[in-house]
Motif scaffolding. Structure first.
Motif, PDB file in Angstrom:
ATOM      1  N   UNK A 162       0.846  -1.182   0.000  1.00 51.88           N
ATOM      2  CA  UNK A 162       0.000   0.000   0.000  1.00 51.88           C
ATOM      3  C   UNK A 162       0.880   1.230   0.000  1.00 51.88           C
ATOM      4  N   UNK A 163       0.304   2.348  -0.315  1.00 53.47           N
ATOM      5  CA  UNK A 163       1.023   3.601  -0.225  1.00 53.47           C
ATOM      6  C   UNK A 163       1.088   4.044   1.234  1.00 53.47           C
ATOM      7  N   UNK A 164       2.219   4.598   1.639  1.00 56.14           N
ATOM      8  CA  UNK A 164       2.340   5.151   2.986  1.00 56.14           C
ATOM      9  C   UNK A 164       2.841   6.590   2.885  1.00 56.14           C
ATOM     10  N   UNK A 205      -9.625   5.402   0.665  1.00 53.60           N
ATOM     11  CA  UNK A 205      -9.922   4.540   1.808  1.00 53.60           C
ATOM     12  C   UNK A 205     -11.401   4.222   1.852  1.00 53.60           C
ATOM     13  N   UNK A 206     -11.729   3.116   2.529  1.00 57.59           N
ATOM     14  CA  UNK A 206     -13.130   2.728   2.661  1.00 57.59           C
ATOM     15  C   UNK A 206     -13.905   3.745   3.492  1.00 57.59           C
ATOM     16  N   UNK A 207     -13.258   4.300   4.515  1.00 60.73           N
ATOM     17  CA  UNK A 207     -13.958   5.210   5.430  1.00 60.73           C
ATOM     18  C   UNK A 207     -14.108   6.626   4.866  1.00 60.73           C
ATOM     19  N   UNK A 208     -13.110   7.094   4.109  1.00 63.29           N
ATOM     20  CA  UNK A 208     -13.099   8.497   3.680  1.00 63.29           C
ATOM     21  C   UNK A 208     -13.192   8.685   2.172  1.00 63.29           C
ATOM     22  N   UNK A 209     -13.255   7.587   1.422  1.00 64.62           N
ATOM     23  CA  UNK A 209     -13.390   7.706  -0.020  1.00 64.62           C
ATOM     24  C   UNK A 209     -12.107   8.169  -0.695  1.00 64.62           C
ATOM     25  N   UNK A 210     -12.286   8.831  -1.822  1.00 67.69           N
ATOM     26  CA  UNK A 210     -11.155   9.250  -2.650  1.00 67.69           C
ATOM     27  C   UNK A 210     -10.890  10.738  -2.442  1.00 67.69           C
ATOM     28  N   UNK A 253      12.797   5.549  12.217  1.00 71.98           N
ATOM     29  CA  UNK A 253      13.379   6.764  11.659  1.00 71.98           C
ATOM     30  C   UNK A 253      12.319   7.560  10.906  1.00 71.98           C
ATOM     31  N   UNK A 254      11.229   6.889  10.543  1.00 71.22           N
ATOM     32  CA  UNK A 254      10.064   7.543   9.952  1.00 71.22           C
ATOM     33  C   UNK A 254       8.819   7.079  10.689  1.00 71.22           C
ATOM     34  N   UNK A 255       7.785   7.929  10.649  1.00 68.95           N
ATOM     35  CA  UNK A 255       6.474   7.593  11.193  1.00 68.95           C
ATOM     36  C   UNK A 255       5.416   7.783  10.105  1.00 68.95           C
ATOM     37  N   UNK A 256       4.453   6.890  10.066  1.00 66.76           N
ATOM     38  CA  UNK A 256       3.370   7.075   9.097  1.00 66.76           C
ATOM     39  C   UNK A 256       2.362   8.097   9.617  1.00 66.76           C
ATOM     40  N   UNK A 257       1.762   8.812   8.672  1.00 67.97           N
ATOM     41  CA  UNK A 257       0.693   9.762   8.991  1.00 67.97           C
ATOM     42  C   UNK A 257      -0.445   9.520   7.997  1.00 67.97           C
ATOM     43  N   UNK A 258      -1.611  10.010   8.328  1.00 70.38           N
ATOM     44  CA  UNK A 258      -2.791   9.952   7.445  1.00 70.38           C
ATOM     45  C   UNK A 258      -3.213   8.525   7.097  1.00 70.38           C
ATOM     46  N   UNK A 259      -2.916   7.574   7.972  1.00 67.25           N
ATOM     47  CA  UNK A 259      -3.260   6.178   7.692  1.00 67.25           C
ATOM     48  C   UNK A 259      -4.752   5.938   7.458  1.00 67.25           C
ATOM     49  N   UNK A 260      -5.661   6.566   8.208  1.00 65.13           N
ATOM     50  CA  UNK A 260      -7.092   6.299   7.976  1.00 65.13           C
ATOM     51  C   UNK A 260      -7.575   6.689   6.580  1.00 65.13           C
ATOM     52  N   UNK A 265      -5.172  -1.404  -1.022  1.00 67.42           N
ATOM     53  CA  UNK A 265      -4.018  -2.272  -1.250  1.00 67.42           C
ATOM     54  C   UNK A 265      -3.643  -2.319  -2.732  1.00 67.42           C
ATOM     55  N   UNK A 266      -2.368  -2.601  -2.985  1.00 70.75           N
ATOM     56  CA  UNK A 266      -1.820  -2.692  -4.340  1.00 70.75           C
ATOM     57  C   UNK A 266      -1.293  -4.106  -4.524  1.00 70.75           C
TER      58      UNK A 266
END
Length: 305
Positions: A162-164, A205-210, A253-260, A265-266
């Protein structure tokens, strides 16, 4: 004329793009290669290659026939190996292609282990960030990331990526964490060049759409490694495939953001040409690599969450 020998010569011509290249590849005199090609064209009654003073290219009939030759010879080799019971004593060569970074990080270690199990087998690994034509370039197995177009290729699903979207912990402390894609307008972004059409990052995302966010990057780079290095250095927020950031995320060394906002998936597949009886090295490598890659991709997905 030995038809099978002529077919092998024709495949070598198609792969090398010249008669002299085929002669070097096969270890045969140039005159022998030229004579085999002429005899094959005479026998089947059509021109297979177009020759100029500078290069050689396949005709439409030649492109069709070379694929037939490959299929026939692969099935013949596989049948002979099956009859002789040589599955456990692989020899010859297997040719594989994959995207550059994925191939280096994921596929190369698996291929090394596979070759260690089969000392008489050789391999070529072509790493390229483009879709390679298996028939035209003589590839046995390709790893593909993304949705597959309709084709005659046989696909084995391995898992998904997936994109992160991620940034260094220090950057997030200093600038704050974006809570929605639109908030990226207030952040420094690190993007690949070229950006997707319209200069946007697309979140689904399923919850927030495109949601499409137009990005004006502080830094544009041409490789994932460079984008990740710049993000680790604290320059800004970047967006990459999960496997590309796997090591940096695991080491925090990195943290993900905006995950919701980004749970789409790809898919990842291994593909090979459709033949009734794949060569043993192709069949066994597909089984070995699929098992190993499914495990590795599962771990990568867990790390990226």
């Amino acid at each position: 004329m030995d038809r099978l020998r002529a077919m092998r010569v024709f495949i070598a011509i198609a792969q090398s793009g010249s008669l002299s290249g085929a002669a070097r590849q096969l270890g045969q005199p140039l005159t022998t290669v030229s004579r085999q090609l002429a005899a094959l064209e005479t026998d089947i009654g059509t021109t297979l290659v177009t020759r100029t003073t500078r290069n050689l290219s396949l005709t439409d009939a030649g492109r069709s026939y070379v694929e037939t030759c490959r299929r026939v010879l692969e099935e013949l080799d596989a049948a002979e190996s099956l009859i002789a019971g040589r599955d456990d004593d692989l020899s010859g060569e297997i040719v594989i292609t994959a995207p550059v970074l994925f191939g280096r990080l994921y596929l190369l270690p698996i291929l090394v282990r596979f070759l260690a199990l089969h000392p008489r087998l050789d391999a070529k690994l072509h790493l390229a960030d483009r879709v390679v034509d298996l028939a035209e370039e003589g590839i046995d197995v390709a790893l593909r990331i993304g949705a597959l177009p309709d084709s005659t290729l046989v696909a084995t699903k391995l898992g998904s990526l997936r994109m992160v979207t991620c940034a260094a912990p220090a950057y997030i402390r200093n600038r704050g964490e974006p809570k929605a894609p639109a908030a990226l307008a207030a952040h420094d972004c690190i993007a690949f060049t070229p950006l997707p059409p319209g200069g946007t990052w697309l979140f689904k995302s399923a919850a927030h759409g495109r949601r499409a966010v137009r990005v004006k990057p502080r830094l544009s780079v041409t490789t994932a490694e460079a984008a990740i290095d710049a993000a680790i250095a604290g320059l800004g927020v970047t967006r990459v495939l999960s496997y590309q950031a796997e090591a940096a995320l695991a080491r925090k060394r990195l943290r993900t953001v905006l995950e919701p906002f980004d749970d789409t998936t790809i898919p990842v597949h291994l593909v090979h040409r459709a033949v009734r009886l794949p060569r043993p090295q192709v069949r066994l490598f597909l089984d070995f690599a699929a098992r190993e890659l499914r495990t590795r991709l599962g771990k990568a997905q867990s790390t990226a969450r």
